[in-house]
Enzyme design. Structure first.
Site, short mmCIF file in Angstrom:
data_model
loop_
_atom_site.label_atom_id
_atom_site.label_comp_id
_atom_site.label_asym_id
_atom_site.label_seq_id
_atom_site.Cartn_x
_atom_site.Cartn_y
_atom_site.Cartn_z
N GLU A 79 0.82 -1.21 0.00
CA GLU A 79 0.00 0.00 0.00
C GLU A 79 0.86 1.26 0.00
O GLU A 79 1.87 1.34 0.70
CB GLU A 79 -0.89 -0.01 1.25
CG GLU A 79 -1.72 1.24 1.46
CD GLU A 79 -2.39 1.27 2.81
OE1 GLU A 79 -3.31 2.09 2.99
OE2 GLU A 79 -2.01 0.47 3.70
N LYS A 133 -9.71 2.56 -2.57
CA LYS A 133 -10.10 1.93 -1.31
C LYS A 133 -11.54 2.31 -0.94
O LYS A 133 -11.88 3.49 -0.88
CB LYS A 133 -9.13 2.37 -0.21
CG LYS A 133 -9.28 1.64 1.12
CD LYS A 133 -8.19 2.11 2.08
CE LYS A 133 -8.26 1.39 3.41
NZ LYS A 133 -7.20 1.88 4.33
N CYS A 182 -5.31 -2.47 2.71
CA CYS A 182 -5.25 -2.39 4.18
C CYS A 182 -6.39 -3.15 4.83
O CYS A 182 -6.61 -4.31 4.54
CB CYS A 182 -5.20 -0.91 4.59
SG CYS A 182 -4.76 -0.64 6.32
#
Length: 307
Positions: A79, A133, A182
């Site tokens: 990430e 995300k 994440c």
């Protein structure tokens, strides 16, 4: 004495069930058609957000020169390995040229103007459609827009917008893959949507260095086991400081890296296209059990009143 025996009995039953299920599973496969290098650069999040763009680019360049990636077809970085919109940078062109020259795809995370994103650089095709995300971390990537939190937006370094597209990438070799970012791997709904959209292999790229070497890193990895089992998909995690790992579709950890070590984990996996009952129908059983418990409670109250 009775309570103690009951507790012991429960643990024995759990252990026996685990042994039975494990014995019924097929042997672990250590090879597959998609060869992947999971790059763990071991950059702390404090360094990651403070190093110059040139130094971060050099981290990627150095990894791409490592002999460990010579036999793979897909190189994965964690990430926000680049704290900028890399596709607009000269470095983005450099990565596209590297992919074309070495005939290897690159999957990496970076930040654009308003989102935390991931993208695939495909051989001879360049940057693909960004995956943004969808599940942002409260008080880190955004502040809830209601009182009293709405008055503290000035504290934010980033105020990201969530994505709403569940992007599927097709590698040069034809595998359909997807990537979560994440703590999205904590949400079964995200993985289900990606699999229902056609993903054969699940990836998560993350930066868990905020938690040092605490048990939080193990807890995050465990979520990958659930997502793999729920959807019967291989699950690959790539983390800045660890833990990077391969989990097979039965939830078995095939390989993993130590925490706080700079390394590259080579894995090879085969995708799966079959959908599980859970992938198709989701958490209906949880809702059904909840409704059933409410109905049982109401019936019990009604019966007691009659008595």
């Amino acid at each position: 004495m009775c309570i103690r025996d009951s507790i012991i009995g429960v643990f024995v039953l759990i252990y026996a069930s685990d042994v039975l299920v494990s014995s019924l599973l097929p042997p672990k496969h250590m090879s597959g058609s998609l060869k992947v290098a999971l790059v763990q650069p071991n950059i702390s999040p404090y360094d990651n957000y403070n190093l110059t763009a040139q130094k971060l680019e050099n981290v990627v360049r150095k990894a791409l020169k490592d002999k460990k990636i010579s036999s793979v077809s897909l190189v994965v970085f964690p990430e926000s390995v680049i704290i900028d919109d890399v596709k607009r940078l000269r470095f983005g062109k450099e990565l596209e040229e590297w992919a074309n020259t070495h005939q290897k795809d690159i999957l990496l995370g970076y930040l654009d103007d308003s989102q935390n994103v991931a993208n695939l650089i495909k051989v001879n095709k360049g940057f693909q459609k960004e995956y943004a995300k969808t599940k942002l971390v409260p008080f880190s990537e955004f502040i809830p827009n209601f009182f009293p939190f709405s008055h503290f937006k000035f504290l934010m370094i980033y105020n990201f917008k969530p994505g709403d597209k569940y992007v599927i990438y097709r590698t040069t070799g034809g595998k359909r893959i997807s990537v979560m970012i994440c703590f999205e791997s904590f949400f079964s709904s995200v993985a289900r949507k990606l699999v229902n959209n056609g993903s054969q292999i699940l990836f998560v790229i993350t930066n868990d260095g905020w938690f040092g070497k605490s048990s939080a890193l193990e807890q995050h990895l465990v979520k990958g086991i659930y997502r793999a089992v729920e959807n019967r998909r291989p699950f690959l995690q790539c983390a800045h400081t660890g833990i990077s790992a391969e989990i097979d579709k039965y939830g078995r950890i095939i390989a993993r890296t130590p925490i706080g070590v700079k390394t590259i984990l080579n894995v090879s996996v085969d995708g799966n296209s079959k959908k599980t009952f859970y992938t198709t129908h989701g958490d209906w059983f949880v809702g059904f059990a909840f409704i059933l418990s409410i109905v049982s409670f109401v019936i019990d109250i009604a019966q007691k009143r009659k008595m």
